[in-house]
Design a protein around this motif. Structure first.
Motif, PDB file in Angstrom:
ATOM      1  N   UNK A   1      -2.086  47.696  83.234  1.00  0.00           N
ATOM      2  CA  UNK A   1      -1.855  48.208  84.573  1.00  0.00           C
ATOM      3  C   UNK A   1      -2.254  49.666  84.724  1.00  0.00           C
ATOM      4  N   UNK A   2      -2.807  50.006  85.870  1.00  0.00           N
ATOM      5  CA  UNK A   2      -3.177  51.393  86.168  1.00  0.00           C
ATOM      6  C   UNK A   2      -1.931  52.268  86.158  1.00  0.00           C
ATOM      7  N   UNK A   3      -2.097  53.575  85.939  1.00  0.00           N
ATOM      8  CA  UNK A   3      -0.938  54.417  85.651  1.00  0.00           C
ATOM      9  C   UNK A   3      -0.681  55.520  86.672  1.00  0.00           C
ATOM     10  N   UNK A   4      -1.426  55.537  87.790  1.00  0.00           N
ATOM     11  CA  UNK A   4      -1.296  56.684  88.697  1.00  0.00           C
ATOM     12  C   UNK A   4      -0.582  56.347  90.003  1.00  0.00           C
ATOM     13  N   UNK A   5      -0.098  55.113  90.173  1.00  0.00           N
ATOM     14  CA  UNK A   5       0.484  54.734  91.459  1.00  0.00           C
ATOM     15  C   UNK A   5       1.899  55.273  91.656  1.00  0.00           C
ATOM     16  N   UNK A   6       2.577  55.610  90.570  1.00  0.00           N
ATOM     17  CA  UNK A   6       3.947  56.108  90.696  1.00  0.00           C
ATOM     18  C   UNK A   6       4.187  57.367  89.881  1.00  0.00           C
ATOM     19  N   UNK A   7       3.140  57.901  89.251  1.00  0.00           N
ATOM     20  CA  UNK A   7       3.281  59.090  88.412  1.00  0.00           C
ATOM     21  C   UNK A   7       1.908  59.713  88.217  1.00  0.00           C
ATOM     22  N   UNK A   8       1.862  60.844  87.521  1.00  0.00           N
ATOM     23  CA  UNK A   8       0.591  61.438  87.137  1.00  0.00           C
ATOM     24  C   UNK A   8      -0.150  60.475  86.218  1.00  0.00           C
ATOM     25  N   UNK A   9      -1.448  60.269  86.453  1.00  0.00           N
ATOM     26  CA  UNK A   9      -2.218  59.265  85.720  1.00  0.00           C
ATOM     27  C   UNK A   9      -2.187  59.507  84.214  1.00  0.00           C
ATOM     28  N   UNK A  10      -2.384  60.767  83.792  1.00  0.00           N
ATOM     29  CA  UNK A  10      -2.422  61.044  82.361  1.00  0.00           C
ATOM     30  C   UNK A  10      -1.055  60.871  81.719  1.00  0.00           C
ATOM     31  N   UNK A  11      -0.015  61.375  82.372  1.00  0.00           N
ATOM     32  CA  UNK A  11       1.323  61.204  81.824  1.00  0.00           C
ATOM     33  C   UNK A  11       1.703  59.735  81.780  1.00  0.00           C
ATOM     34  N   UNK A  12       1.358  59.016  82.835  1.00  0.00           N
ATOM     35  CA  UNK A  12       1.638  57.586  82.841  1.00  0.00           C
ATOM     36  C   UNK A  12       0.928  56.868  81.709  1.00  0.00           C
ATOM     37  N   UNK A  13      -0.303  57.286  81.412  1.00  0.00           N
ATOM     38  CA  UNK A  13      -1.058  56.662  80.331  1.00  0.00           C
ATOM     39  C   UNK A  13      -0.419  56.931  78.977  1.00  0.00           C
ATOM     40  N   UNK A  14       0.109  58.135  78.796  1.00  0.00           N
ATOM     41  CA  UNK A  14       0.774  58.445  77.519  1.00  0.00           C
ATOM     42  C   UNK A  14       2.033  57.599  77.339  1.00  0.00           C
ATOM     43  N   UNK A  15       2.759  57.416  78.423  1.00  0.00           N
ATOM     44  CA  UNK A  15       3.957  56.573  78.354  1.00  0.00           C
ATOM     45  C   UNK A  15       3.560  55.114  78.124  1.00  0.00           C
ATOM     46  N   UNK A  16       2.508  54.678  78.819  1.00  0.00           N
ATOM     47  CA  UNK A  16       2.053  53.298  78.654  1.00  0.00           C
ATOM     48  C   UNK A  16       1.613  53.028  77.221  1.00  0.00           C
ATOM     49  N   UNK A  17       1.005  54.005  76.575  1.00  0.00           N
ATOM     50  CA  UNK A  17       0.581  53.820  75.183  1.00  0.00           C
ATOM     51  C   UNK A  17       1.765  53.426  74.308  1.00  0.00           C
ATOM     52  N   UNK A  18       2.907  54.061  74.528  1.00  0.00           N
ATOM     53  CA  UNK A  18       4.092  53.728  73.734  1.00  0.00           C
ATOM     54  C   UNK A  18       4.586  52.316  74.059  1.00  0.00           C
TER      55      UNK A  18
END
Length: 246
Positions: A145-162
């Motif tokens: 899932x894309x990570x920028x719809x509810x947060x900063x895209x880069x921060x969301x991506x770091x959280x998604x990685x975990x």
């Protein structure tokens, strides 16, 4: 175990009814649109809807979760992390919801949205191990899932990685039942096949198989497609901060 998958085309999304036929206890996950099909399916399979669950506060469509919960008398379930302006049954990582011989174990898998959860489902009449995982818009067939719809895209991506590391640690045989498929605005390389397994996605899902966090973040923030129309407004409606238009 009873399982019904509902595939929607406008918007593109997948919903589920599943549960224990012997104990007449079921749950609906990520309902979309008219609630009638869910109520009829529950009646036809002899199950009472015990829980209505949204894996997250959606930004691509207005959820039917609260309406279905009210009609069925079931609690409306969201992650306890959800910022919602209405009462709901909040669940946390590790919580278990009982449906007779079927159990739902909650996994907090943020990244697509901060409150996102996945649901590990076990049928104890067959095995003590989970049979499938409902992954919402965290892991879909062919992409994440894309990570920028509810947060900063880069921060969301770091959280998604975990979150991805937690999903990768699940057994390879585990079936993946996602909340969207090809045509959804929530992923970029989604397959038209709406089911998979953890093992197949580990081998063939380009985003899912990236092991380096920096490379993962670069891939997730590159070439982000346009946001769904009225995404912020739809998420506000689903969180109870705005009324849906009649």
């Amino acid at each position: 175990m009873i399982l019904r998958q509902f595939l929607h085309t406008s918007p593109v999304a997948a919903s589920y009814l599943f549960g224990c036929g012997g104990r007449a206890a079921g749950a609906v996950v990520d309902p979309v649109g008219d609630i009638g099909p869910y109520l009829r399916a529950a009646e036809e399979t002899g199950m009472r809807i015990r829980y209505v669950i949204d894996t997250h506060l959606h930004a691509d469509h207005v959820s039917a979760g609260r309406k279905l919960a009210e009609a069925s008398g079931a609690p409306y379930v969201l992650s306890a992390e959800a910022q919602a302006a209405f009462p709901f049954h909040g669940v946390r990582d590790g919580d278990v919801l009982e449906l007779g011989n079927v159990t739902i174990s909650v996994l907090h898998t943020p990244g697509h949205t901060p409150e996102h959860i996945s649901l590990l489902v076990t049928d104890r009449t067959r095995a003590d191990e989970p049979w499938f995982v409902l992954t919402g818009h965290t892991l879909m067939v062919g992409d994440l899932g894309r990570t920028e719809l509810a947060a900063d895209a880069e921060q969301g991506a770091r959280v998604l990685f975990q979150s991805v590391q937690r999903l990768k640690a699940l057994p390879d045989y585990l079936e993946v039942l996602p909340g969207a498929y090809s045509g959804s605005v929530c992923g970029r390389s989604l397959s038209g096949k709406p089911t998979s397994t953890i093992g197949f996605e580990k081998r063939h899902n380009k985003a899912f198989r990236i092991d380096d966090e920096h490379a993962f973040v670069r891939a997730m923030v590159a070439d982000i497609p346009p946001a769904p129309a009225q995404a912020a407004e739809i998420r506000a409606i689903n969180s109870g901060l705005k009324e849906a238009a009649e």
